[in-house]
Scaffold this motif. Structure first.
Motif, PDB file in Angstrom:
ATOM      1  N   SER A   4       0.151 -36.299  11.599  1.00 47.88           N
ATOM      2  CA  SER A   4       1.166 -35.282  11.838  1.00 47.88           C
ATOM      3  C   SER A   4       1.745 -35.522  13.227  1.00 47.88           C
ATOM      4  CB  SER A   4       0.547 -33.879  11.799  1.00 47.88           C
ATOM      5  OG  SER A   4       0.056 -33.570  10.529  1.00 47.88           O
ATOM      6  N   ALA A   5       2.859 -34.836  13.507  1.00 51.95           N
ATOM      7  CA  ALA A   5       3.462 -34.945  14.834  1.00 51.95           C
ATOM      8  C   ALA A   5       4.050 -33.607  15.242  1.00 51.95           C
ATOM      9  CB  ALA A   5       4.546 -36.024  14.840  1.00 51.95           C
ATOM     10  N   VAL A 115      -2.981 -35.396  15.120  1.00 55.93           N
ATOM     11  CA  VAL A 115      -1.633 -34.882  15.352  1.00 55.93           C
ATOM     12  C   VAL A 115      -1.195 -35.382  16.722  1.00 55.93           C
ATOM     13  CG1 VAL A 115      -0.173 -32.839  15.534  1.00 55.93           C
ATOM     14  CG2 VAL A 115      -2.201 -32.799  14.053  1.00 55.93           C
ATOM     15  N   ILE A 116      -0.137 -36.167  16.763  1.00 55.61           N
ATOM     16  CA  ILE A 116       0.367 -36.695  18.024  1.00 55.61           C
ATOM     17  C   ILE A 116       1.415 -35.724  18.561  1.00 55.61           C
ATOM     18  CG2 ILE A 116       1.568 -38.610  19.140  1.00 55.61           C
ATOM     19  CD1 ILE A 116       0.338 -40.368  16.848  1.00 55.61           C
ATOM     20  N   ALA A 117       1.222 -35.285  19.795  1.00 51.44           N
ATOM     21  CA  ALA A 117       2.155 -34.357  20.435  1.00 51.44           C
ATOM     22  C   ALA A 117       2.916 -35.094  21.528  1.00 51.44           C
ATOM     23  CB  ALA A 117       1.407 -33.167  21.027  1.00 51.44           C
ATOM     24  N   THR A 135       3.889 -38.986  25.622  1.00 50.91           N
ATOM     25  CA  THR A 135       2.812 -38.481  24.780  1.00 50.91           C
ATOM     26  C   THR A 135       1.977 -37.496  25.588  1.00 50.91           C
ATOM     27  OG1 THR A 135       2.737 -40.527  23.524  1.00 50.91           O
ATOM     28  CG2 THR A 135       0.798 -39.110  23.391  1.00 50.91           C
ATOM     29  N   LEU A 136       1.852 -36.285  25.054  1.00 48.51           N
ATOM     30  CA  LEU A 136       1.045 -35.261  25.715  1.00 48.51           C
ATOM     31  C   LEU A 136      -0.426 -35.432  25.398  1.00 48.51           C
ATOM     32  CD1 LEU A 136       3.202 -32.125  24.917  1.00 48.51           C
ATOM     33  CD2 LEU A 136       2.969 -33.274  27.123  1.00 48.51           C
ATOM     34  N   GLY A 137      -0.693 -35.842  24.160  1.00 47.69           N
ATOM     35  CA  GLY A 137      -2.069 -35.987  23.729  1.00 47.69           C
ATOM     36  C   GLY A 137      -2.158 -35.937  22.221  1.00 47.69           C
ATOM     37  N   LEU A 146      -3.440 -28.263  24.070  1.00 50.23           N
ATOM     38  CA  LEU A 146      -2.982 -29.251  25.040  1.00 50.23           C
ATOM     39  C   LEU A 146      -2.089 -28.568  26.056  1.00 50.23           C
ATOM     40  CD1 LEU A 146      -1.930 -32.254  22.742  1.00 50.23           C
ATOM     41  CD2 LEU A 146      -3.942 -32.139  24.230  1.00 50.23           C
ATOM     42  N   GLU A 147      -2.192 -28.976  27.311  1.00 51.21           N
ATOM     43  CA  GLU A 147      -1.309 -28.447  28.342  1.00 51.21           C
ATOM     44  C   GLU A 147       0.028 -29.182  28.267  1.00 51.21           C
ATOM     45  OE1 GLU A 147      -0.774 -28.035  33.156  1.00 51.21           O
ATOM     46  OE2 GLU A 147      -2.767 -28.458  32.352  1.00 51.21           O
TER      47      GLU A 147
END
Length: 180
Positions: A4-5, A115-117, A135-137, A146-147
């Motif tokens: 997911s993203a 899930v890539i954020a 990429t946040l995390g 995630l911050e």
């Protein structure tokens, strides 16, 4: 296996973006036989409620932010059908600052799902094109928050340092700050 993203676009007063959910992984997570047609038909309301119930945002002051999903569509991403929802996140005071994004769509049920954020656009931090995405995390079974750093890179309190070539006395360079 499909991932997911969560793709975010940071604005001054809101965060926009989209959530991309692979239909095959979503079907396993919600224990339903989902198809491209059913996610937009008979399962539409259930899936919108499920997804919205698993996304949250909290500001630095611990106040929750409003999270709204738009109307879902089906898009083929990397050869797999994905249910895609437009996403809007609004802080209570109307000014976007750093915040925690809380997310467990699908990953609450599937230990192996990822899930890539990413932040696609943030004019204040110089992320101007999808190619620049940061990429946040990765959200997974053990990472549900995630911050999201949304503060301006230098806040325009001081100008960014001039380039190294501008240090000679003969070079006259005026540093222009962003228009925060």
């Amino acid at each position: 296996m499909s991932t997911s993203a969560v793709l975010l676009d940071i604005r001054d007063d809101r965060v926009e973006g989209e959530v991309q959910l692979p239909v095959d992984r979503l079907a396993v997570a919600v224990h339903r036989d989902l198809t491209r047609d059913s996610v937009l038909g008979t399962d539409r309301t259930f899936l919108a409620r499920y997804t919205a119930g698993h996304i949250g945002a909290v500001g630095e002051d611990a106040r929750p932010w409003q999270v709204t999903l738009g109307t879902g569509t089906v898009r083929t991403i990397d050869g797999t059908a994905h249910l895609v929802y437009p996403l809007t996140i609004r802080p209570p005071d109307g000014t976007v600052t750093d915040f925690d994004l809380r997310y467990d769509v699908i990953v609450e049920e599937l230990l192996t799902h990822k899930v890539i954020a990413t932040v696609r656009y943030d004019f204040g931090r110089g992320i101007l094109r999808t190619d620049d995405a940061e990429t946040l995390g990765v959200f997974d079974f053990s990472t549900k928050s995630l911050e999201v750093p949304a503060e301006r890179a230098h806040g325009c309190a001081v100008s960014p340092p001039p380039p190294a070539w501008a240090s000679s006395t003969s070079a006259r360079v005026r540093t222009i700050c962003c228009s925060c």
